[in-house]
Design a protein around this motif. Structure first.
Motif, PDB file in Angstrom:
ATOM      1  N   ALA A 162      44.235  46.635   7.876  1.00 41.96           N
ATOM      2  CA  ALA A 162      43.949  46.243   9.257  1.00 41.96           C
ATOM      3  C   ALA A 162      44.477  47.282  10.238  1.00 41.96           C
ATOM      4  CB  ALA A 162      44.574  44.879   9.547  1.00 41.96           C
ATOM      5  N   ILE A 163      45.683  47.782   9.978  1.00 41.60           N
ATOM      6  CA  ILE A 163      46.280  48.784  10.866  1.00 41.60           C
ATOM      7  C   ILE A 163      45.499  50.093  10.802  1.00 41.60           C
ATOM      8  CG2 ILE A 163      48.332  50.213  11.241  1.00 41.60           C
ATOM      9  CD1 ILE A 163      49.999  47.814  10.273  1.00 41.60           C
ATOM     10  N   PHE A 164      45.084  50.489   9.599  1.00 46.76           N
ATOM     11  CA  PHE A 164      44.323  51.735   9.442  1.00 46.76           C
ATOM     12  C   PHE A 164      42.994  51.660  10.180  1.00 46.76           C
ATOM     13  CE2 PHE A 164      41.148  54.310   7.217  1.00 46.76           C
ATOM     14  CZ  PHE A 164      41.753  55.561   7.245  1.00 46.76           C
ATOM     15  N   ALA A 165      42.266  50.551   9.981  1.00 46.32           N
ATOM     16  CA  ALA A 165      40.961  50.390  10.629  1.00 46.32           C
ATOM     17  C   ALA A 165      41.109  50.357  12.148  1.00 46.32           C
ATOM     18  CB  ALA A 165      40.290  49.106  10.134  1.00 46.32           C
ATOM     19  N   ALA A 166      42.084  49.591  12.623  1.00 45.76           N
ATOM     20  CA  ALA A 166      42.304  49.504  14.069  1.00 45.76           C
ATOM     21  C   ALA A 166      42.740  50.847  14.634  1.00 45.76           C
ATOM     22  CB  ALA A 166      43.354  48.440  14.376  1.00 45.76           C
ATOM     23  N   GLY A 167      43.589  51.554  13.885  1.00 44.20           N
ATOM     24  CA  GLY A 167      44.060  52.862  14.338  1.00 44.20           C
ATOM     25  C   GLY A 167      42.934  53.872  14.446  1.00 44.20           C
ATOM     26  N   CYS A 203      38.300  48.313  28.054  1.00 41.83           N
ATOM     27  CA  CYS A 203      38.160  46.953  27.506  1.00 41.83           C
ATOM     28  C   CYS A 203      38.082  46.977  25.987  1.00 41.83           C
ATOM     29  CB  CYS A 203      36.927  46.277  28.089  1.00 41.83           C
ATOM     30  SG  CYS A 203      37.066  45.887  29.847  1.00 41.83           S
ATOM     31  N   PHE A 204      37.358  47.993  25.443  1.00 41.64           N
ATOM     32  CA  PHE A 204      37.274  48.134  23.986  1.00 41.64           C
ATOM     33  C   PHE A 204      38.655  48.380  23.388  1.00 41.64           C
ATOM     34  CE2 PHE A 204      32.606  48.899  24.170  1.00 41.64           C
ATOM     35  CZ  PHE A 204      32.238  48.076  23.108  1.00 41.64           C
ATOM     36  N   ILE A 205      39.426  49.253  24.025  1.00 42.06           N
ATOM     37  CA  ILE A 205      40.769  49.566  23.525  1.00 42.06           C
ATOM     38  C   ILE A 205      41.656  48.320  23.535  1.00 42.06           C
ATOM     39  CG2 ILE A 205      42.882  50.858  24.037  1.00 42.06           C
ATOM     40  CD1 ILE A 205      41.059  53.133  25.081  1.00 42.06           C
ATOM     41  N   ILE A 206      41.626  47.579  24.628  1.00 39.25           N
ATOM     42  CA  ILE A 206      42.415  46.341  24.725  1.00 39.25           C
ATOM     43  C   ILE A 206      41.960  45.336  23.662  1.00 39.25           C
ATOM     44  CG2 ILE A 206      42.937  44.342  26.182  1.00 39.25           C
ATOM     45  CD1 ILE A 206      42.696  46.231  28.606  1.00 39.25           C
ATOM     46  N   GLY A 207      40.638  45.264  23.469  1.00 43.77           N
ATOM     47  CA  GLY A 207      40.094  44.345  22.465  1.00 43.77           C
ATOM     48  C   GLY A 207      40.539  44.693  21.058  1.00 43.77           C
ATOM     49  N   ILE A 208      40.566  46.003  20.736  1.00 40.57           N
ATOM     50  CA  ILE A 208      40.993  46.443  19.409  1.00 40.57           C
ATOM     51  C   ILE A 208      42.457  46.095  19.168  1.00 40.57           C
ATOM     52  CG2 ILE A 208      41.434  48.476  17.966  1.00 40.57           C
ATOM     53  CD1 ILE A 208      38.942  49.757  19.261  1.00 40.57           C
ATOM     54  N   VAL A 209      43.304  46.370  20.161  1.00 40.54           N
ATOM     55  CA  VAL A 209      44.731  46.072  20.023  1.00 40.54           C
ATOM     56  C   VAL A 209      44.965  44.566  19.882  1.00 40.54           C
ATOM     57  CG1 VAL A 209      46.973  46.159  21.186  1.00 40.54           C
ATOM     58  CG2 VAL A 209      45.432  48.134  21.299  1.00 40.54           C
ATOM     59  N   THR A 210      44.265  43.774  20.693  1.00 44.76           N
ATOM     60  CA  THR A 210      44.395  42.313  20.626  1.00 44.76           C
ATOM     61  C   THR A 210      43.948  41.782  19.271  1.00 44.76           C
ATOM     62  OG1 THR A 210      43.968  42.135  23.014  1.00 44.76           O
ATOM     63  CG2 THR A 210      43.724  40.134  21.702  1.00 44.76           C
ATOM     64  N   ALA A 211      42.808  42.303  18.775  1.00 44.60           N
ATOM     65  CA  ALA A 211      42.292  41.866  17.473  1.00 44.60           C
ATOM     66  C   ALA A 211      43.263  42.210  16.351  1.00 44.60           C
ATOM     67  CB  ALA A 211      40.937  42.522  17.210  1.00 44.60           C
TER      68      ALA A 211
END
Length: 230
Positions: A162-167, A203-211
């Motif tokens: 999850a961390i790798f994909a989000a990163g 918004c995409f960046i905030i969404g990725i971090v929140t997810a």
């Protein structure tokens, strides 16, 4: 009422509510006009009872039998008391093993004349792990439960994934965001399209971090693995 209202009243997530519906513990009526679920106060009260039992670790199957009238409440509680007593016994076993390991390392340390700093080295050099693992295996064959190493490893792999994909996606969004920002600074054209694009990327960046945060919380709670147990 809508599911978000039920979520607020009961204090469990929509995902949990859907899960209980899939398991047949809750059957809300459908709005004949649009087919959407229409929860009632009766559903809310039933969910609260389910939540109470799940807080006490009562298995889904036991709750299902209760709702179908195939098991009395007294029988369910007696079964749960037995489970909790068994868990307590398993916890005491693990505590006993930890004390024995601690004492063995300390004894080896005292015999070798080492100091506290060398206790870790003493552990790996002198501890007879095979002896304890064999004893644990015999206890597990007899019904005792120790930590599920496979479960812990799966949880760790999920977190890393999850961390790798989000990163990866976060780095990509930041790169695009930076490129657009640089272009915005140097361009002499209309700023508005760039500003809109920056807002969207933000918004995409905030969404990725929140997810990512929500996913890590879900993994820590072990919802997927816990669901499979029942």
């Amino acid at each position: 009422m809508k599911i978000y209202q039920v979520e607020e009243l009961v204090g469990i997530t929509k995902k949990n509510i859907r899960f209980y519906e899939e398991e047949g513990l809750l059957n809300p009526e459908r709005d004949p006009l649009n087919g959407y679920r229409d929860y009632t106060l009766k559903d809310v009260q039933q969910l609260k009872k389910i939540k109470l039992l799940r807080k006490l670790s009562v298995p889904i199957e036991d709750i299902r039998l209760l709702l179908k009238g195939k098991r009395s409440f007294e029988e369910s509680m007696e079964e749960q008391i037995k489970r909790l007593e068994k868990q307590q016994k398993n916890t005491e076993l693990m505590k006993d093993f930890c004390m024995r390991l601690k004492n063995e390392v300390q004894n080896n340390l005292n015999q070798s004349g080492g100091d506290e700093k060398s206790s870790s080295e003493s552990f790996f050099i002198h501890l007879d792990a095979e002896k304890y693992l064999s004893e644990i295996s015999r206890l597990e064959e007899g019904g005792s439960k120790f930590m599920d190493v496979k479960k812990e490893d799966i949880s760790r792999k999920k977190k890393v994934g999850a961390i790798f994909a989000a990163g990866f996606f976060l780095a990509l969004m930041v790169l695009i965001f930076t490129s657009v920002l640089i272009a915005l600074i140097h361009t002499k054209t209309d700023f508005m399209p760039f500003i809109i694009l920056l807002v969207i990327l933000g918004c995409f960046i905030i969404g990725i971090v929140t997810a990512l945060i929500l996913r890590l919380k879900e993994i820590n709670k072990g919802e997927e693995i816990e669901a499979l147990k029942y």
